[in-house]
Design an enzyme around this catalytic site. Sequence first.
Site, PDB file in Angstrom:
ATOM      1  N   ASP A 558       0.788  -1.224   0.000  1.00 52.13           N
ATOM      2  CA  ASP A 558       0.000   0.000   0.000  1.00 52.13           C
ATOM      3  C   ASP A 558       0.825   1.282   0.000  1.00 52.13           C
ATOM      4  OD1 ASP A 558      -1.668  -2.186   0.491  1.00 52.13           O
ATOM      5  OD2 ASP A 558      -3.164  -0.951   1.477  1.00 52.13           O
ATOM      6  N   GLU A 790      -4.569  -6.802  12.736  1.00 56.27           N
ATOM      7  CA  GLU A 790      -4.034  -6.632  11.384  1.00 56.27           C
ATOM      8  C   GLU A 790      -2.545  -6.320  11.412  1.00 56.27           C
ATOM      9  OE1 GLU A 790      -5.104  -3.945   7.410  1.00 56.27           O
ATOM     10  OE2 GLU A 790      -5.913  -3.403   9.370  1.00 56.27           O
TER      11      GLU A 790
END
Length: 820
Positions: A558, A790
């Site tokens: 990302d 996460e």
Amino acid sequence: MAGERRRRGGEGARERARDRATRREQQRGPGRGRTALVIAAAAAAVALGVAAVATEWSRWSAAARLVTPHPAPPALPPDSTGPLASPHRFWGTYRPHVYFGMKTRSPRALVTGLMWLQQGEGGGSLRHTCEQSDGLSRYGWLMHDGVNFGVQEIRDKGLFLKTEFVKRLGGEHGGDWSWRITARMEGVGSPVPLLSLFFYVATDGQGTLKPHLENRTRLAAVTGTAEELGSFTLTFLRPTTESREDPKYASYNYLEAASPGLHRLTEVVRSSLSNRFVFTPPGGPRRRFFAVDTFQGLPGEHPREGQLLLHQVTLEPPGIVEVTFESGSVVGRPSRLAGGALSAALSQHVAAFEQRFEETFGLGRKGFPLPQQRFAQAALSDLLGGMGYFHGRSLVQSPLQEQPVAAPEAVLFTAVPSRSFFPRGFLWDEGFHQLLLARWDPVLSREVIAHWLDLMNTEGWIPREQILGEEARAKVPPEFLLQHSETANPPTLLLALQRLLPDAPLPYLRRLFPRLHAWYNWYNQTQAGPLPLTFRWRGRDTQPERFLNPKTLASGLDDYPRASHPSPEERHLDLRCWMALASRVLAEVAERLGEPAGPYRVMEQALSDNGLLEQLHWAPELGAFADYGNHSAAVGLRWQSPAPPAPGQPPAAPQLVREVREAPRLRFVGALGYVSLFPLLLQLLRPDSPRLPAVLAAMRSEQQLWTPFGLRSLARDSPLYMQRNTQHDPPYWRGSIWVNINYLALQALHSYANTEGPQREQAAELYRELRHNLVANLYRQHAESGFLWEHYSDSTGRGQGCHPFAGWSALVVLAMAEDY
């Protein structure tokens, strides 16, 4: 002389021909000239028309190829997931986005599920789909073997729920199953709040359901038929006390409605609630409560062919409710799977699970105490319990198209990263998921990989994110629905396939090989870099002025810092390393099949050449491997005042925009972090590489990547460490600890520690410390918060991002087992 005359004669002939042409043109006159111009213009128009047609044909062809499935035979044999071919997997908890529910592995399946409501002022909060905003302090599978049974605990503001299920094979449609829901309140005063449990069954366009009522309000059973299930009976048993011996007083309500779609079941139930009902236990106080009444329809929705039948049980906890599903094709059923029979079956499956878990991972033999073994069991179980079966169409677009198109209908059996936030398939996540599941159930893992490869189009492209069906789309913001055909994702499925390869049946590999070859070629053709043996992720953010550093979603990392100004000159180190891995795995598959492996081996050797790797990606000024591109080190975000508003309009808010204080130039990107480690992570560096000491030193440096909790994603002394990417985008891969990359680091260090080389002892020491830090922190955070997360803070170790995240964070099980 003769030759010279011929040359002169030739020139004279050409001159005479030009003279004759000139005289003819003069004789035509002005009218004839205009005619020639008209003809020329017409020819140009025809040429333009042909060009336009060619352009349109190119666009149409690209659109057609985009949605054309790959012509190779499917990797998954037809009907292999049906009740006859795979009865033990036909039913499952394949609805990861709900707290508890089951469905079949069929495209338009019958679905079952649970909702609950703690009665209170204003009706309380209806729970159904997993939402982080619900604020549950804990939920997740404690045990789940992926096939036969599961045990889950849910804690919701003083309410404790245990959901259990057991399957029993038989007949031709996947057999029977039963649920048990145990409810009690903890730490609440008197009177105990009422609890409503909603059990539902719904169809989605096929099949029929028939309710069977008692006393007009209690839905005692549902009988039905479906194409994949034949006939069946779903029975709702009366609640009992926790001893399961005495009946429990309850109020009953039921709802029958036409379903506007499975993705709107929560809204249907919520809109049907009324508080006109009274709970009147013998000798107890009368209390008003909310219950389903009548469904008037949802605004803007038209009823579909689907049906919904719902059974509401309202009681004062503690209590137990059981539900049984019985297939009409089971002959000679020994007994109903309820009460004592259900308890016995659960006990047998729990014992078998614990024995198999120890045989597979050996955590008891390694000296882990029981609480840490339970933690590892829950991590694996949450991943297995998060398997989903999806059906629908992706929304895809080619760069040559102005509008997106729908891909063909597809099915996907896959694990998901997060039941609350990412309850769908992600290509690069799935390879990490299957590293763990391949150890638990190789057959399951092989099937999942085949499902993913069958999503491939004729070009060899697999969309990176799979959003199939209305329930999946309902959990995705609109801007993320579209999948772009130039965008790749790391081929992590090959990590899992490499692990499965030694024992994979040859017929299975033979079905996979054409698709693996096409996938490999697609990467080479579409993600090639500016120089031979370089690669570049396509699809970076196209408006760089909006971002401190334009994101590279295709890489999976990302917002990890890349070249500040995207350009065709970029060379991405991680993609080059992934392609080296792909070449290695394709060669190994080809060799097992007796197919030509030479081209793959040649590519592997070239991409693994340490000298060329240094030439293309070693940054002397950084002392590390790095990306290369058009980069400025002097960028920042500053507030920009908006233009004055138009008369009568409110002023716009200031915005953060990127400011470039130094012109970019072609150079190495000054960002030391996970990308810098890829030559080590995928074990391309030779054990005697002169660059290996610097890589290991960066890993162990507390100013760079080392923390007491694992390796951080970006060095503390990197310019973009923990920097926001936009006004609304906090840092993501800019310092946090990610378990998937830490697992690859452990795998690599373990390998270097067991291979002759000058850095062997240092690699062994780093391995021991890193494994201890990672495992200890994940266990501690799970014990405190109830979840795997996460990613994790590099300063405190606390879980961050979405939860539960039993995706690649469950790789902690393999780290504990030292299974690489």
